[in-house]
Design an enzyme around this catalytic site. Structure first.
Site, PDB file in Angstrom:
ATOM      1  N   HIS A   1       0.762  -1.137  -0.042  1.00 31.01           N
ATOM      2  CA  HIS A   1       0.070   0.070  -0.174  1.00 31.01           C
ATOM      3  C   HIS A   1       0.818   1.248   0.089  1.00 31.01           C
ATOM      4  O   HIS A   1       0.310   2.440  -0.324  1.00 31.01           O
ATOM      5  CB  HIS A   1      -1.122  -0.011   1.256  1.00 31.01           C
TER       6      HIS A   1
ATOM      7  N   HIS B   1       4.343   9.328  12.964  1.00 27.36           N
ATOM      8  CA  HIS B   1       3.292   8.056  13.127  1.00 27.36           C
ATOM      9  C   HIS B   1       4.089   7.008  13.704  1.00 27.36           C
ATOM     10  O   HIS B   1       5.387   6.725  13.385  1.00 27.36           O
ATOM     11  CB  HIS B   1       2.603   7.604  11.741  1.00 27.36           C
TER      12      HIS B   1
END
Ligand SMILES: O=C(O)CCc1cccc(O)c1O
Ligand SMILES: [Fe+2]
Length: 314
Positions: free
Chosen positions: A115, A179
């Site tokens: 992804h 993140h």
């Protein structure tokens, strides 16, 4: 304008753990604008810098960088599995140019992408797109990592080559800003997970589902303020975007991997893809940022940012 850029965060939790309707509407409106920007530019070819999350690239041989002259999407997180529309001639020319510039890029005639590369392409061009692309893998999770200066040099070598094509080239950089999602790390993993980090291709559907469930649960916990993962850091994310806006990409040379991890979490290394994209754009001359968006999205476990930029007319 012959070169345009779009850097954007990705998150597999997009569409699974979504933020409130207000944020979601803002993000979707930004995507509409980014798509309009790309449509208006009408790229003849797209270079996409993206990481992998142990779905396509493993420790059986972990390159720092790799250019795919043919590639396939593994189809994780609902992305379309199958071959990417790679411009093989352009990819081979890029690999030759980067090597010639002294950057030891790997090359693959069958690069597996997840992804990290598929999601931005599907977001921008739509599923089933046929736009010719060249995928460039940048290692961001398989520690250890080299210094940031190497990212700039890789990007600049690519930028000089694409500037010589006299084509409308779109550069995409795909990665979260700050993140800290639950991506396994070799040093801390169990023997079973270590084996998967070395040779984890073609996991069983059960294993893939289990792994995805773990990330979804982590996202839910993060959104509920109950996570054990590092917080999104909007200050760090603003600094990244400010620095790239300013036009002097070499300012990132001094960013140590320790500092980035401390400020932005273990996956902050994905900003390497943004730095490479801007370095490539900068090699074609001065550039101007045309749009910039940012939301710290707990549900997606990432500072979610997007920027568009264009090279200025010579
Ligand atoms: O390892 C995985 O499959 C998921 C990782 C992941 C989670 C949240 C935001 C991201 O950008 C990301 O890549
Ligand atoms: Fe990622």
């Amino acid at each position: 304008m012959t070169i345009a850029l779009c850097t954007l965060s990705h998150s597999p939790l997009f569409g699974i753990n979504d933020p409130g309707p207000e944020t979601l509407a803002e993000v979707n409106a930004a995507f509409d604008q980014a798509r309009a920007f790309v449509k208006d530019f009408d790229p003849e070819i797209t270079i996409v810098f993206g990481p992998d999350h142990y779905n396509g690239v493993f420790y059986d041989m972990m390159p720092a960088f790799c250019i795919g002259s043919a590639a396939r999407s593994v189809g994780d997180w609902g992305t379309e599995p199958g071959p990417l529309p790679v411009d093989r001639t352009a990819a081979r020319a890029l690999a030759a140019a980067v090597l010639d510039a002294g950057v030891d890029v790997a090359q693959s005639e069958d690069m597996h992408v997840d992804h990290g590369i598929s999601q931005p392409l599907e977001f921008i061009f739509g599923k089933g797109y046929t736009n010719p692309v060249v995928p460039v893998f940048i290692n961001a999770v398989g520690l250890p990592l080299g210094p940031m200066e190497r990212i700039r040099l890789l990007g600049e070598a690519i930028g000089r080559e694409i500037a010589s094509w006299n084509k409308r080239v779109l550069i995409i950089g795909s990665g979260g800003l700050s993140h800290d999602p639950p991506v396994p790390r070799l040093e801390e993993a169990s023997p079973e997970v270590i084996a998967r980090l070395i040779d984890g291709r073609n996991p069983s559907p059960e294993l893939r589902a289990e792994r995805e469930r773990r990330v979804i649960e982590a996202g839910k916990a993060h959104a509920a303020g109950a996570g054990t993962f590092q917080e999104i850091n909007p200050g760090f994310d603003a600094l990244v975007m400010d620095t790239l806006s300013d036009g002097d990409v070499s300012a990132t040379d001094d960013w140590t991997n320790e500092w980035m991890e401390k400020e932005g979490g273990h996956s902050a290394h994905e900003i390497r893809t943004w730095v490479a994209a801007y370095a490539a754009l900068s090699a074609a001359g001065d550039y101007a940022v045309t749009n910039r968006w940012y939301w710290p999205v707990q549900e997606w476990m990432t500072g979610f940012g997007m920027m568009t930029a264009v090279s200025k007319e010579a």
